[in-house]
Design a protein around this motif. Structure first.
Motif, PDB file in Angstrom:
ATOM      1  N   CYS B 338       0.824  -1.221   0.000  1.00 33.82           N
ATOM      2  CA  CYS B 338       0.000   0.000   0.000  1.00 33.82           C
ATOM      3  C   CYS B 338       0.853   1.263   0.000  1.00 33.82           C
ATOM      4  O   CYS B 338       0.323   2.365   0.141  1.00 33.82           O
ATOM      5  N   THR B 443     -10.503  -4.307   3.091  1.00 36.61           N
ATOM      6  CA  THR B 443     -10.742  -3.262   4.081  1.00 36.61           C
ATOM      7  C   THR B 443      -9.436  -2.810   4.736  1.00 36.61           C
ATOM      8  O   THR B 443      -9.224  -1.623   4.982  1.00 36.61           O
ATOM      9  N   SER B 446      -7.717  -0.592   2.195  1.00 41.02           N
ATOM     10  CA  SER B 446      -8.325   0.755   2.126  1.00 41.02           C
ATOM     11  C   SER B 446      -7.761   1.643   3.221  1.00 41.02           C
ATOM     12  O   SER B 446      -7.407   2.795   2.976  1.00 41.02           O
ATOM     13  N   ARG B 447      -7.708   1.118   4.414  1.00 45.34           N
ATOM     14  CA  ARG B 447      -7.217   1.923   5.534  1.00 45.34           C
ATOM     15  C   ARG B 447      -5.758   2.310   5.328  1.00 45.34           C
ATOM     16  O   ARG B 447      -5.373   3.464   5.545  1.00 45.34           O
ATOM     17  N   GLN B 449      -4.019   2.360   2.546  1.00 46.03           N
ATOM     18  CA  GLN B 449      -3.875   3.261   1.390  1.00 46.03           C
ATOM     19  C   GLN B 449      -4.296   4.672   1.760  1.00 46.03           C
ATOM     20  O   GLN B 449      -3.650   5.648   1.379  1.00 46.03           O
ATOM     21  N   ALA B 450      -5.394   4.776   2.491  1.00 45.65           N
ATOM     22  CA  ALA B 450      -5.866   6.107   2.890  1.00 45.65           C
ATOM     23  C   ALA B 450      -4.814   6.788   3.761  1.00 45.65           C
ATOM     24  O   ALA B 450      -4.554   7.994   3.637  1.00 45.65           O
TER      25      ALA B 450
ATOM     26  N   THR C  65     -13.085   6.017  -6.953  1.00 49.49           N
ATOM     27  CA  THR C  65     -12.996   5.794  -5.520  1.00 49.49           C
ATOM     28  C   THR C  65     -14.104   4.826  -5.109  1.00 49.49           C
ATOM     29  O   THR C  65     -14.866   4.348  -5.955  1.00 49.49           O
ATOM     30  N   TYR C  67     -15.788   1.464  -2.796  1.00 45.08           N
ATOM     31  CA  TYR C  67     -15.632   0.029  -2.591  1.00 45.08           C
ATOM     32  C   TYR C  67     -15.186  -0.688  -3.868  1.00 45.08           C
ATOM     33  O   TYR C  67     -14.341  -1.568  -3.848  1.00 45.08           O
ATOM     34  N   ARG C  69     -13.667   0.602  -6.590  1.00 45.68           N
ATOM     35  CA  ARG C  69     -12.812   1.465  -7.417  1.00 45.68           C
ATOM     36  C   ARG C  69     -11.859   0.688  -8.312  1.00 45.68           C
ATOM     37  O   ARG C  69     -11.555   1.111  -9.438  1.00 45.68           O
ATOM     38  N   THR C  78      -6.846   5.533  -8.830  1.00 46.77           N
ATOM     39  CA  THR C  78      -7.836   5.342  -7.760  1.00 46.77           C
ATOM     40  C   THR C  78      -7.344   6.038  -6.503  1.00 46.77           C
ATOM     41  O   THR C  78      -6.132   6.143  -6.271  1.00 46.77           O
ATOM     42  N   THR C  80      -8.624   6.412  -2.212  1.00 47.46           N
ATOM     43  CA  THR C  80      -9.593   5.831  -1.263  1.00 47.46           C
ATOM     44  C   THR C  80     -10.721   6.821  -0.977  1.00 47.46           C
ATOM     45  O   THR C  80     -10.557   8.038  -1.094  1.00 47.46           O
ATOM     46  N   GLU C  81     -11.812   6.283  -0.521  1.00 53.04           N
ATOM     47  CA  GLU C  81     -12.992   7.113  -0.248  1.00 53.04           C
ATOM     48  C   GLU C  81     -12.778   8.025   0.962  1.00 53.04           C
ATOM     49  O   GLU C  81     -13.446   9.054   1.089  1.00 53.04           O
TER      50      GLU C  81
END
Lengths: 292, 461, 257
Positions: B338, B443, B446-447, B449-450, C65, C67, C69, C78, C80-81
């Motif tokens: 990530c 999930t 996502s965390r 990467q964010a 973005t 779920y 994406r 892409t 993230t949301e």
């Protein structure tokens, strides 16, 4: 001034000897486990203690280390700076070092109580109060009639959950042994017998240290030694294990209780509801039916 | 043999191993291709992981994955085995000071469901033993004791209690109820000295009342007597002092390794190997001398790569400080996938990375170290050390990895994150990593990467 | 410069075209989500181009973005949301310091610094309690449209207490409450309160006002009030809340181009 205690193993005698009023937190009407939103993994009981301590302006608070949730909950209160609180290190073992630790904690608690408005106890008065304290004797089992006899063990039954006992009775059972944390285990701590050469403080410290019977002890054999004769004499046919989601210490004992006593065990786990939920009522009814 | 750093899959390692052997790679007795652990021990997870391509990393993995064999061989040779539980890093120092005694952590079985991708069925067996998934993954230890398929039954079980996490304490008590006697010793909850109270300075910039140090010292004395009975040899100060010196060699190597890797601009070793390397601090993976050699080789590799500016991870990766060990090793690969890299860590035993004082009576020194355990005192103390190490590693973000079911995770994450925000102003997130995190990869990704996006957008300001 | 943002959520795909010169959305639209995510997203994108009178070549960047994406392969990149919702809200409400986004299957609390940079975030994407899914379940059970629920909630005099943390068991609890004769508006208001309480627990002590509420669930009147009570601070609904994620994606595209 009230001193709110989160464990029955912090001697109320000691608090009284400082001229203060000891109160178990479970007796407070405002104390409501289940009434607060919970972050993941937080025990409803511990969260309720934290919220109560943060909002309580007049009293003093004594947290304890008997579980991780309360131990770390005390830090949350400390960070908010709201309460006058103390963390009492209750030892888990009965080693000589643990005994000294308990005594040292009582002395440290004394400093906290004096700083909070209490009076340093006079030894003679302390001895008198220990010798003449009301020792609650163990209840004699009531005639059961046709009722199914059960024991309840686990965490404190606070006021908002006292309805559980009524629910058990409504289902046709009788609670013949209250082994919850604020039940007979602590209520029936007898009068101490002073040993030769001991002063009043030593007597208090030794007596209470040796009276601790709880799930957090290591080993927790004293709990089973306490339960065994009582379950047998009072002819309990089942055990209701009452605790909160996140209470690892009690939940892990469910299987051991079954194996040790050969009795059915119903695990009633409150995940954060005030009062007794329909789900718990169903479970109790089903449990009593299977025992009947 | 000095290939540029890369992370290899298990398949790629098969080929690479053949090349290394052809080039004259010399290995310890426990060496060999990583693939054999899949075939012989059913460590299927290795097929999903990526490994550093250095011979040092190969040696590290083989060392870790052959521990159970090592313990069985030691038992066969007549050595005494001590299972040390909960206390991470202190009692093993004492045990290894005695001749023909090995110490290991039965708790280490927590990684077995991950490595065997649950084919071990330990978690289901733990369910049947009354310890379900709401408890931490250490519950795998219970059936591991019962079925004897992993580690041999120790001759003595030692477990710290008191200021410990509830779920572990409950699991260890259940173990005792199942017929495994445990030697319990009391660990007081560390607190700051009261005004006027005699105090001691602990490693890690902490302080505690003299009284508490004395309490732990007397408990360790009791532990020492129990160890001596098992070994049939007294654990005298001279032996203990020698054991401390040997342990400090391991700790010094780890400190140097952490410094080299975590402060580098481009990480010479990846996150997963660093996690495994740090684990050697707590009980030397059942061979203290070999642990020293493994770490020395890793350190040499890290230093050589740093000098050559050879990075194992993208140099532009977000610098992340990682808190708590992960139940699934794959999460450490995921961090790098990530766009992150590890620049510091607190895997719950930072006190086992500090040098044990050698200028005082040994038991007193061990008591100081034991009391410096980050899990024994307030989370605020732990957060303080994390902040200092974040500064040293130039961390841009912190990840607090929750261990499923672990009671300490309920509250400490918030305290750590709040402290990090207030003192460093960098983002800090929590995420939970179960024993096999495949279903949760999106999930978790996502965390992470964010978090990396947040870090990198801050860099352009 | 025109940039496109596509938010491939679990229940709906949202898309916007953003003109960086005029600093405004020039087109927006949504479509129900389905198995062929990329095709659905592509059709929606084409529709927006027609709506705005813009050709594909005039779009400088397409950012996906949400779920789904990674399934939008025609996107240039892409994001993230979390980052997208933060950017989207910051564009519309620059003073916002906390963003609460409740979508169909997840909820997020995002803390912002001055300048809209994400400082911290927490997500619930493992449990349906605290998400729009709970409201959908209630709507299905009551055989009414999701948007009709808010009319009912408005009529509540005493919201019911829904104690179950799990949506599956909460459904049983709701049936029980209705069978006992609990007024329907009170039950629906109770559900809104339960969602708000879960989101408040997710936020912990991290709430810093002003609080902006976004995501599809923000469209349901009553939810903002429920959140306000749970958080004990004012909560403001972001204009066009279902498009903030897509807007943030488009803004991300403008940044990198």
């Amino acid at each position: 001034m009230r001193v709110w205690l989160t464990s029955p193993w912090i001697p109320p005698d000691w608090v009284k000897a400082h001229g203060l009023e000891p109160c178990g937190i479970w007796s407070a009407p405002e104390f409501q486990p289940g009434a607060h939103a919970l972050a993941a993994g937080v025990c409803p009981f511990a969260e309720a203690v934290v919220r109560f301590a943060e909002n309580e302006r007049d009293g003093l608070f004594v947290f304890c280390t008997s579980c991780d949730q309360l131990r770390r909950g005390s830090e949350a209160v400390g960070l908010s700076g709201q309460a006058r609180s103390f963390l009492f290190n209750i030892p888990a073992t009965r080693t000589p070092a643990a005994r000294k630790l308990y005594a040292a904690e009582l002395k440290r608690l004394s400093s906290f109580l004096v700083a909070g408005g209490g009076v340093a106890p006079e030894p003679a008065r302390l001895l008198d109060s220990l010798m003449f304290r009301e020792a609650q004797s163990e209840p004699k089992p009531a005639p059961a009639g046709n009722r199914v006899l059960v024991a309840i063990v686990g965490v404190p039954l606070d006021r908002s959950h006292r309805g559980l006992v009524e629910a058990i009775e409504a289902a046709g059972a009788a609670v013949v042994l209250d082994g919850t944390e604020n039940g007979e285990r602590a209520q029936c701590v007898g009068r101490p017998a002073p040993a030769l050469g001991e002063d009043a403080f030593d007597t208090l410290s030794r007596h209470w240290f040796e009276s601790i019977v709880d799930v957090f002890q290591r080993p927790n054999r004293p709990l089973y030694e306490w339960l065994e004769p009582r379950l047998r004499e009072r002819r309990a046919r089942g055990i209701l294990l009452w605790c909160y989601t996140g209470c690892d210490l009690w939940r892990a004992e469910a299987q051991t209780l079954r194996e040790t006593f050969g009795l059915p065990v119903l695990l009633l786990e409150n995940s954060g509801s005030t009062g007794v939920s329909q789900r718990d009522l169903n479970r109790v009814q089903a449990f009593v039916e299977t025992l009947g | 043999m000095n290939a540029a750093p890369r992370q290899l899959t298990l398949e790629q390692w098969d080929e690479h191993y053949a090349q290394l052997r052809a080039a004259g790679l010399r290995e310890a007795a426990y060496g060999g291709p990583l693939r054999r652990h899949v075939d012989r021990e059913r460590d299927f997870r290795l097929q999903e992981l990526r490994f550093d391509n250095s011979p040092a990393a190969l040696r590290l993995w083989n060392f870790l994955l052959t521990e159970n064999e090592r313990l069985r061989e030691a038992r066969h040779r007549g050595a005494k085995l001590v299972g040390t539980m909960k206390d991470l890093g202190t009692v093993p120092v004492m045990a290894y000071s005695l001749p023909k005694v090995l110490a290991f952590y039965p708790d280490g079985a927590w990684w077995t469901p991950c490595l065997m991708e649950c084919s071990d069925k330990l978690q289901q067996q733990a369910d049947a033993m009354g310890i379900d998934a709401s408890f931490c993954p250490v519950r795998a230890m219970l059936p591991a004791f019962q079925n004897g398929e992993h580690f041999p039954r120790p001759d003595l079980l030692v477990c710290s209690t008191g200021a410990v996490c509830d779920d572990f304490s409950a699991i260890a008590q259940r173990l005792e109820h199942l017929g495994y006697p445990v030697f319990w010793w009391e660990m007081p909850r560390r607190r700051a000295p009261s005004p006027g109270e005699a105090a001691c300075v602990l490693p890690g910039n902490l302080a505690a009342p003299r009284f508490q140090v004395e309490c732990v010292r007397s408990e360790l004395e009791r532990v020492g007597r129990a160890l001596g009975e098992v070994a049939d040899v007294d654990l005298q100060d001279a032996r203990l002092a020698e054991g401390i010196r040997a342990a400090n060699k391991v700790r010094s190597l780890l400190q140097a390794l952490r410094e080299t890797v975590y402060t580098s601009s481009a990480a010479p070793l990846p996150a997963m190997e660093m996690l495994v390397a740090e684990m050697l601090a707590i009980h030397f993976c059942s061979d203290r001398e070999e642990a020293t050699a493994v770490l020395a080789e890793l350190l040499a590799t890290a230093r050589a790569r740093t000098e050559a500016n050879a990075a194992a991870v993208d140099p532009s990766a977000a610098r992340v400080y990682w808190v708590n060990p992960v139940a699934d090793l794959r999460a450490m690969n995921l961090l790098e996938d990530c766009g992150g890299r590890i620049c510091g860590s607190d895997f719950m035993f930072s006190h086992a990375l500090d040098l044990i004082p050698e200028d005082m009576p040994p038991l007193e020194a061990l008591a100081l170290i034991a009391l410096a355990d980050p899990m024994v005192g307030p989370a605020g103390d732990r957060a303080g050390r994390i902040v200092r190490e974040c500064r040293a590693g130039r961390a841009e973000a912190v990840v607090v990895s929750r261990i499923p079911g672990a009671s300490h995770c309920a509250r400490e994450g918030e305290i750590i994150r709040r402290t990090v925000h207030e003192q460093l102003g960098i983002p800090a997130i929590e995420l939970e990593v179960p024993s096999v995190c495949d279903a949760m990869l999106p999930t978790l990704a996502s965390r992470l990467q964010a978090l990396v996006e947040t870090v990198k957008s801050g860099r352009t300001r | 410069m025109i940039c496109a943002g596509i938010d491939a959520g679990s229940r709906a795909i949202k898309a916007v075209l953003f003109d960086s010169g005029r600093r405004e959305m020039v087109a927006s639209g949504l479509a129900d989500q389905g198995v062929e995510q990329e095709r659905l997203a592509s059709e929606l994108f084409e529709k927006l181009l027609q709506q705005a009178g813009v050709t594909r070549s005039e779009v400088s960047a397409i950012v996906a973005t949400g779920y789904g994406r990674n399934a939008i392969r025609f996107a240039d990149t892409t994001v993230t949301e979390i980052t997208c919702h933060a950017r989207g809200v910051h564009h519309v409400v620059p003073e916002a310091r906390t963003v609460i986004e409740i979508g169909g299957q997840d909820s997020k609390v995002i803390c912002l610094e001055d300048g809209g940079r994400v400082r911290d975030f927490a997500m619930n994407d493992r449990c349906a309690a605290g998400t729009g899914r709970f409201l959908e379940m209630v709507a299905t059970r009551l055989n009414m449209g999701w948007d009709k629920l808010s009319d009912l909630a408005r009529q509540s005099k005493k919201p019911a207490l829904i104690s179950n943390m799990c949506v599956v068991f909460a459904e049983t609890e709701i049936i029980g409450l209705l069978a006992e004769g609990k007024p329907l508006p009170d039950v629906v208001a109770g559900v809104q309160n339960a969602i708000a309480t879960r989101v408040a627990a997710l936020a912990g002590r991290s709430i810093a006002p002003p609080v902006s509420f976004t995501g599809g669930v923000a469209l349901q009147p009553g939810m903002a009030r429920a959140l306000q009570e749970a958080l004990s601070c004012p909560v403001h609904i972001v204009p066009k809340p279902q498009f903030t994620g897509a807007l943030g994606a488009a803004l991300s595209g403008c940044r990198t181009t």
